[in-house]
Design a protein around this motif. Structure first.
Motif, short mmCIF file in Angstrom:
data_model
loop_
_atom_site.label_atom_id
_atom_site.label_comp_id
_atom_site.label_asym_id
_atom_site.label_seq_id
_atom_site.Cartn_x
_atom_site.Cartn_y
_atom_site.Cartn_z
N ALA A 16 0.91 -1.32 -0.04
CA ALA A 16 0.08 -0.01 0.02
C ALA A 16 0.95 1.19 0.04
O ALA A 16 0.50 2.35 -0.67
CB ALA A 16 -0.79 -0.04 1.17
N ARG A 17 2.17 1.30 0.70
CA ARG A 17 2.85 2.38 0.79
C ARG A 17 3.37 2.41 -0.52
O ARG A 17 3.49 3.63 -1.12
CB ARG A 17 3.81 1.91 1.80
N LYS A 18 3.87 1.47 -1.24
CA LYS A 18 4.41 1.55 -2.66
C LYS A 18 3.21 2.18 -3.76
O LYS A 18 3.51 3.01 -4.56
CB LYS A 18 4.62 0.17 -3.14
N ALA A 19 1.86 1.83 -3.49
CA ALA A 19 1.07 2.17 -4.17
C ALA A 19 0.70 3.64 -4.03
O ALA A 19 0.59 4.37 -5.19
CB ALA A 19 -0.39 1.26 -3.78
N ARG A 20 0.77 4.08 -2.95
CA ARG A 20 0.68 5.47 -2.70
C ARG A 20 1.62 6.23 -3.40
O ARG A 20 1.53 7.38 -3.92
CB ARG A 20 0.53 5.86 -1.16
N ARG A 21 2.95 5.98 -3.33
CA ARG A 21 4.16 6.53 -3.83
C ARG A 21 3.74 6.63 -5.44
O ARG A 21 3.85 7.61 -5.98
CB ARG A 21 5.42 5.76 -3.54
N GLU A 22 3.51 5.33 -5.99
CA GLU A 22 3.28 5.27 -7.54
C GLU A 22 1.94 6.22 -8.02
O GLU A 22 1.92 6.76 -9.00
CB GLU A 22 3.02 3.71 -7.72
N LEU A 23 1.00 6.22 -6.92
CA LEU A 23 -0.16 7.12 -7.42
C LEU A 23 0.20 8.41 -7.49
O LEU A 23 -0.36 9.02 -8.36
CB LEU A 23 -1.12 6.95 -6.32
N GLU A 24 1.02 8.92 -6.98
CA GLU A 24 1.59 10.33 -7.22
C GLU A 24 1.99 10.61 -8.72
O GLU A 24 1.86 11.83 -9.33
CB GLU A 24 2.55 10.83 -6.27
N GLU A 25 2.41 9.52 -9.10
CA GLU A 25 2.91 9.71 -10.79
C GLU A 25 1.75 9.12 -11.70
O GLU A 25 1.52 9.81 -12.64
CB GLU A 25 4.37 9.07 -10.77
N ALA A 26 1.30 8.08 -11.25
CA ALA A 26 0.53 7.45 -12.15
C ALA A 26 -0.97 7.95 -12.21
O ALA A 26 -1.76 7.65 -13.39
CB ALA A 26 0.12 5.77 -11.73
N GLY A 27 -1.48 8.75 -11.31
CA GLY A 27 -2.75 9.28 -11.43
C GLY A 27 -3.82 8.64 -10.94
O GLY A 27 -3.88 8.66 -9.79
N ASP A 28 -4.79 7.97 -11.79
CA ASP A 28 -6.01 7.62 -11.02
C ASP A 28 -6.00 5.94 -10.88
O ASP A 28 -7.03 5.55 -10.34
CB ASP A 28 -7.23 7.86 -11.75
N HIS A 29 -5.16 5.23 -11.13
CA HIS A 29 -5.05 3.75 -10.88
C HIS A 29 -3.87 3.05 -10.93
O HIS A 29 -3.16 3.14 -11.80
CB HIS A 29 -5.88 3.37 -12.15
N VAL A 30 -3.59 2.30 -9.73
CA VAL A 30 -2.31 1.61 -9.78
C VAL A 30 -2.53 0.12 -9.35
O VAL A 30 -3.53 -0.07 -8.34
CB VAL A 30 -1.20 2.33 -8.80
N LEU A 31 -1.75 -0.86 -9.57
CA LEU A 31 -1.85 -1.90 -9.14
C LEU A 31 -0.11 -2.37 -8.73
O LEU A 31 0.54 -2.41 -9.71
CB LEU A 31 -2.15 -2.93 -10.27
N VAL A 32 0.07 -2.61 -7.60
CA VAL A 32 1.25 -3.00 -7.17
C VAL A 32 1.24 -4.44 -6.46
O VAL A 32 0.34 -4.48 -5.82
CB VAL A 32 1.94 -1.96 -6.15
#
Lengths: 923, 316
Positions: free
Chosen positions: A718-734
């Motif tokens: 979840a921590r990684k997802a939050r970081r990726e969200l900052e760049e990816a926008g509206d959807h991430v799967l980690v």
């Protein structure tokens, strides 16, 4: 077929059904009301309770036609237009729902009571009404609180006094799946039904040890309605399974080693036909002499359970060595030397094992079904792989073991975890999973294999019976100088998890103390009893009984306070365990002892007193339990977190991991971890567990490890997802692959475990001096859990664990007479009912484990460990009788009190005294 | 290899328990009149079995412990046999009356206390809500609690068949453990009755259990006493089980009490006499002989004292 008319949940219902049916069968099978659960079919457990004309009855032995014309109420009729009944609401709020299998029966029983008594309802009324409605998870306290609240009384949530550690962490929340459970819509394996499904049964050995001369299935095959009869010859791949050693035959070929061994399996159109077919399978045996217990197994001339092994019946010799015990005992002023015995016990999860195999390529339309019915329920409609529906603690090992037996790659098998009605360690080994896969692939149809309660009792692994010789030395100030112990553990017929369980028994056999010199030898012995495996406490329950009994005897001899002697020796930061692990942090034992002692020693405190014909006394015990697999095993969990950001509605997340929810509340913990990291409300996190096609491997749900290991995997994903969200926008799967800090194997020294949880408990017992009957009136407990993730589900683990151990100490014994189980029906194996439940005062200690998620460590097993010796130490103080064998027998206790013999060594179910054990384990 | 050769052990209890139960019936009747019920029994000619609440019978049937029958005749819905009434100086209990109703009945609490106490300890609520006293008696277990309670009260039972109806003393119905002289395939235990305790009379019941294993009493005992002038016991009945194959009326102990004072010395003598008159047994995983004996010595005086206090109106 005859017409049966009922007013069911307010609606007029007519069904055409055979007059031979029981009400539970009509409700579940004819009317699809699977909210009513079946636990025993003996009218023992009460979970099938429904109301007939307002009165609670056990629907499993209530003939359907006895309800002709009656008003019948089930859990499905309770909610009114989607709004929950006050009972359902209260069960949710108070955490009175864990695995949920007993919940419908519990709620229906309570409903009749509330309808009758209203707000005048008392706790005593509840104890009377629920006497025969069992719950194995909660320990009943939350149930009582919920019912009182639902009756209209003001009831406070009873939660440990802790401060939340975060926005989501540390808050009391119902388990996300609790709502479906209180509504009766939660689907356990037996609640699934597939078009074209067949019913399977297993031919059991019924003899404990025999060579198979021949197996003749021809008569069974000829029976109309039988689709398949399979034996060992029909296992295409690996013919054995096992979690540690693959010594357990999928189907026996040359010999059987315990009464529950599987010899043949049958799939047929109905359960009745399958049962009849099983009786027609002819097996011819040459019976062999039986190895009936671990001590007998060590004899040079003992029969061999498994031939061709270098060590005879010795499965494993486990050793702990620290310092020099001879020197240690030489320094001791007092040495206590005692032998104890603990009994085999049974999990008695209230949902018996059930597996459904669905063959690759199955299409419900081929059997008159349609694709949408499943999809509407949110289930898979297409089955492109061999699929097994099962409530299992280790989905990925079910997959690998099933694939091996089928002779295929693991990826071609899919395990779908259903709701699980309790596990407690008893749903780790494979039971019907491989069998239904074989039968469904063979017949091309879905196959359900539901164990009866009686078959469940016969088949699955039990808690190890042990004989423990324990020698404890201390100087006059109470400091321990040496501990030497020899343990014999009855591993039963197959290895299961014996090596792991008895390693835990061995490494914890010096107690949570700083002991300079330790020597423990443990012998895991094959016998012809049911295999022994995991059961909450995992071996530590047994050794703790011996350790803490000896500690009390030491205290008495040295004229020290029972609290003091434990405080003097307690592990703490900077001290070293018996396996050589230096404790660097998170050792809250002293604080636990402190909390229990100050709660117990209030004004007018007395250790013991008399009232009428009863003697009351307090007893104390402490314990610790490792978190995680440890011992050098790579302790891994992988989690996926998918997040959808939606500016208009809320951000949502899904957590996917194959870890098992058996009622302990894992989804609540994982949702909290994800919500904490993502900064979203817990309600916005969906947790999907245990579908091996969608969820990465969270590892086995055992060793109190899921909060720590899967919790970390989810937290970090979840921590990684939050970081990726900052760049990816509206959807991430980690995905995050977490591995717990490295540990060392036993014998290597260093860190054997990533963390330990600690606990202290004081038990107040009442002994009836006329009858020897023992009642536990109160337990004061304190547990160091690192950090509280969810106080509501934590409380459930603690109360449930304590009450389970009241059962271990006073009630339960899985009796086997020369390999033949006497406790082969539930009526012969009693578990604690609400009437055995003590008052519980629970304190939480939080010494954070730095590697744990938010500092948390495991708690699933710990609360069940010290309760036993706390009770028996109290019995000693009340009566002067030392209990050396469990469970306590009132007959023997009374005799010992009258004769002044000072100790009892015959437990209930024992016919012979504790056998002598050579110190050091000369065999 | 050596060893006794055994065939597929279908008779082994484990085999029975692990196969899905096929022990059922084809028809389940709930007749509304006694005539109808008897007619069904006549028609089936031994292939139909009378069932009350079925809380024991059906569990045992599921386990395959009874011979299969074609029909079950449920006698709990028969007009006139589903009530607790007072007639002709008797309290009469119909065969459809459940333990739960007996426990709640104020007349029985007042005038047959040991019966309400004994029915109150049977099973759990779900069993008491369905199980009947008539079923408990017909089951003829050596220590059926309801039976022990009724026996102490001097109970009688009415048995109906296609050949007529008759009342008989309860204790004459017992043949052996689980065996009754009532033919459960052809006769119906229709009613049970006892004389209510009146002025100067009291009764009490107690049983000792263990929390483990089968829910069968270690000892179950009921007493009924009548107190005359000068604290003298003028009538006494003591029932107990399991102390033999059938529920036992401890006549030797009763004889000790009658005519003597209601004192603890006398109660202890009664316990001695009761123990002298029976041969107690050990039952595996339930109780040793010594423990049973001890429980009689401890509890019989206690419940005698309780009954005497009730007779004197000094305790509830």
């Amino acid at each position: 077929m005859s017409k049966l008319h009922m007013t069911l949940n307010g609606k007029s219902v007519d069904v055409d059904v055979a007059e031979s049916r029981y009400l539970s069968e009509v409700l579940r099978n004819e009317l699809g009301l699977t909210g009513t659960k079946i636990g025993c079919n003996e009218a023992e457990c009460g979970i099938c309770t429904v109301l007939v004309d307002g009165t609670p009855v056990s629907s499993c032995v209530y003939p359907a036609f006895k309800a002709q014309g009656a008003r019948v109420e089930t859990i499905e009729g309770l909610a009114d237009n989607g709004s929950l009944h006050p009972l359902q609401q209260a069960f949710l709020e108070h955490g009175a729902v864990q695995c949920g299998i007993c919940t419908p029966g519990m709620i229906m029983t309570a409903k009749a009571l509330i309808d009758e008594k209203g707000t005048s309802l008392t706790e005593d009324d509840i104890r009377v009404a629920l006497k025969d409605t069992y719950c194995r998870c909660t320990g009943y306290h939350s149930v009582v609180r919920a019912i009182l609240q639902a009756s209209g009384q003001d009831v406070m949530l009873s939660l440990p006094d802790t401060r939340p550690a975060g926005a989501a962490i540390g808050h009391a929340r119902p388990n996300p799946n609790a709502r479906a459970k209180i509504e009766g819509t939660a689907r356990y394996t037996d609640d699934y039904d597939f078009p074209g499904m067949l019913y399977a049964r297993t031919k059991r050995a019924d003899v404990p040890h025999a060579r198979i001369r021949f197996i003749d299935t021809s008569a069974a095959r000829a029976l109309p309605g039988v689709h398949a009869v399979l034996t060992h010859e029909d296992v295409p791949g690996h013919k054995r399974h096992g979690l540690v050693i693959d010594d357990w035959p999928v189907l026996c070929s040359d010999k059987v080693r315990y009464a529950g061994d599987a010899v043949a399996i049958v799939a047929a159109d109905t359960e009745e036909i399958a049962a009849a077919a099983i009786d027609l399978v002819e097996v011819d045996y040459d019976e062999l002499p039986v190895v009936r217990d671990a001590i007998q197994a060590t004899a040079v001339d003992a029969p061999l359970v498994h031939e061709g092994r270098d060590d005879g019946n010795l499965l494993k010799h486990i050793k702990v060595d620290k310092g020099d015990v001879d020197a240690g005992f030489a320094k001791a002023d007092v040495i206590i030397d005692q032998t104890y015995r603990t009994q085999a016990t049974e999990h008695m999860f209230l949902e018996p094992e059930c597996s459904i195999g669905v063959p690759a390529g199955y299409d419900p339309r081929d059997f008159g079904g349609d694709l949408y019915a499943a999809a509407v329920r949110g289930e898979t409609a297409r089955h492109d792989k061999t699929t097994i529906y099962v409530g299992s603690q280790i989905p990925y090992q079910d997959r690998s073991q099933t694939a091996a037996a089928l002779g295929v790659e693991p990826e071609t098998v899919r395990i779908v975890a259903t709701m699980m009605g309790g596990g407690f360690g008893g749903k780790e080994d494979v039971t019907g999973q491989i069998h239904v896969a074989l039968l469904s692939e063979h017949t091309g149809r879905p196959v359900k294999m539901l164990y009866s309660r009686q078959e469940s009792l016969l088949v699955h692994p039990k808690r190890h019976a042990t004989v423990i010789h324990m020698r404890t030395g201390a100087t006059s100030d109470g400091r321990l100088t040496a501990v030497q112990a020899t343990l014999y553990g009855d591993a039963g017929a197959y290895a299961s998890l014996s090596e792991k369980v008895l390693t835990r028994a061995t490494t914890h056999a010096a107690g949570p103390y700083d002991v300079p010199n330790v020597k423990i030898d443990c012998f895991a012995m094959y016998t012809n009893n049911a295999p022994s495996g995991a059961l909450r406490g995992f071996g530590v329950t047994q050794s703790c009984f011996a350790v803490e009994s000896n500690m009390d005897m030491l205290a008495e001899k040295l004229e020290l306070n029972a609290v003091e002697i434990r405080r003097v020796n307690a592990l703490d930061v900077g001290k070293t365990t018996s396996t050589g692990q230096v404790m660097r942090e998170s050792v809250g034992l002293n604080e636990c002892i402190e909390k229990v002692a100050s709660d117990m020693c209030r004004r007018d405190f007395r250790w013991t007193w008399e009232e009428g014909d009863s003697r009351f006394a307090w007893g104390l015990a402490v314990a610790y339990k490792n978190t995680g697999l440890g011992g050098g095993a790579a302790d891994k969990a992988s989690a996926e977190v998918e997040v959808w950001v939606d500016a208009i509605s809320a951000t949502r997340a899904e957590v996917r991991i194959s870890s098992a929810e058996m009622g302990q509340g894992l989804p609540a913990v994982l949702a909290a971890c994800a919500a904490e990291e993502l900064g979203i409300p817990i309600e916005c996190v969906n947790v999907l567990l245990g579908d091996t096609d969608f969820c990465p491997d969270g590892g086995p749900t055992t060793a109190s490890r899921q909060t720590f290991v899967s919790g970390n995997a989810v937290r970090l994903a979840a921590r990684k997802a939050r970081r990726e969200l900052e760049e990816a926008g509206d959807h991430v799967l980690v995905r995050y692959d977490y591995t717990a800090p490295e540990t060392q194997p036993l014998g290597a020294g260093g860190d054997m475990h990533v963390a330990f949880s600690f606990g202290a408990q004081a038990a107040l017992v009442e002994v009836d001096m006329n009858t020897g009957e023992v009642h536990v009136r109160k337990v004061i407990a304190a547990h160091d859990v690192g950090r509280v993730v969810n106080p509501l589900t934590l409380q459930g683990q603690i109360e449930g664990g304590i009450v389970m151990s009241v059962g271990f100490t006073l009630l339960e014994h899985y009796i086997q007479e020369d390999g033949r189980p006497w406790t082969n029906i539930m009526a012969r194996y009693k578990i604690p009912s609400i009437t055995h439940t003590p008052a519980i005062s629970s304190h939480i200690v939080e010494h954070e484990a730095s590697a744990g998620p938010y500092g948390a460590k495991g708690v699933g097993e710990l609360p069940s460990i010290p309760t036993g010796p706390a009770i028996t130490n109290a019995i000693y103080r009340a009566t002067g009788v030392r209990v050396r064998s469990l469970p306590v027998d009132q007959d023997e206790l009374l005799r010992a009190m009258r004769e002044g013999s000072g100790a009892i060594e015959l437990a209930w179910g024992d016919l012979e005294p504790i056998p002598a054990v050579d110190p050091g384990g000369k065999r | 290899l050596q060893g006794p050769r055994i065939r597929n052990l279908v008779e082994d209890s484990i085999a029975e328990m692990t196969t899905a139960s096929v022990n059922r019936w084809a028809q389940y009747y709930t007749p509304a009149t006694l005539a109808e019920a008897l007619e069904i029994l006549r028609r089936y000619d031994g292939q139909a079995r009378v069932v009350g609440g079925g809380t024991d019978l059906l569990v045992e049937t599921r386990r395959g412990l009874h011979r299969p029958v074609e029909a079950m005749v449920d006698v709990t819905r028969i007009d006139g046999l589903n009530a607790i009434t007072t007639e002709d100086r008797y309290i009469i209990i119909g065969c459809g009356v459940t333990h739960a109703r007996i426990v709640r009945n104020t007349r029985i609490i007042e005038h047959g206390r040991c019966l309400s106490e004994s029915c109150g300890v049977i099973g759990g609520p779900q069993v008491r809500n369905v199980g009947t006293l008539a079923g408990n008696v017909a089951h003829a277990l050596p220590a059926g609690d309801g039976t022990i309670g009724l026996l102490a009260l001097g109970g009688e039972i009415e048995v109906a068949s296609n050949y007529g109806v008759r009342w008989m003393p309860l204790q004459e119905s017992f043949k052996g453990p689980g065996k009754s002289f009532i033919d459960r395939y052809r006769q119906i235990l229709t009613r049970l009755r006892f004389r209510p305790t009146g002025a100067g009379e009291g009764s009490a019941h107690h049983r000792v259990m263990r929390p483990q294993g089968l829910c069968l009493p270690i000892i179950s005992m009921g007493v009924r006493v009548k107190i005359g002038a000068a604290n003298t016991i003028t009538e006494a009945r003591i029932s107990m089980g399991p102390v033999g194959p059938v529920p036992y009326l401890a006549e030797a102990a009763m004889d000790v009490l009658v005519g003597g004072p209601a004192t603890s010395e006398q109660f202890a003598r009664a316990a001695d006499a009761a123990l002298d008159s029976v041969k107690l047994r050990a039952s595996k995983y339930r109780a040793s002989r010594e423990y049973r004996e001890q429980m009689v010595r401890t509890w019989l005086p206690v419940i005698l004292d309780r009954a005497v206090k009730r007779a004197n109106g000094s305790a509830s």
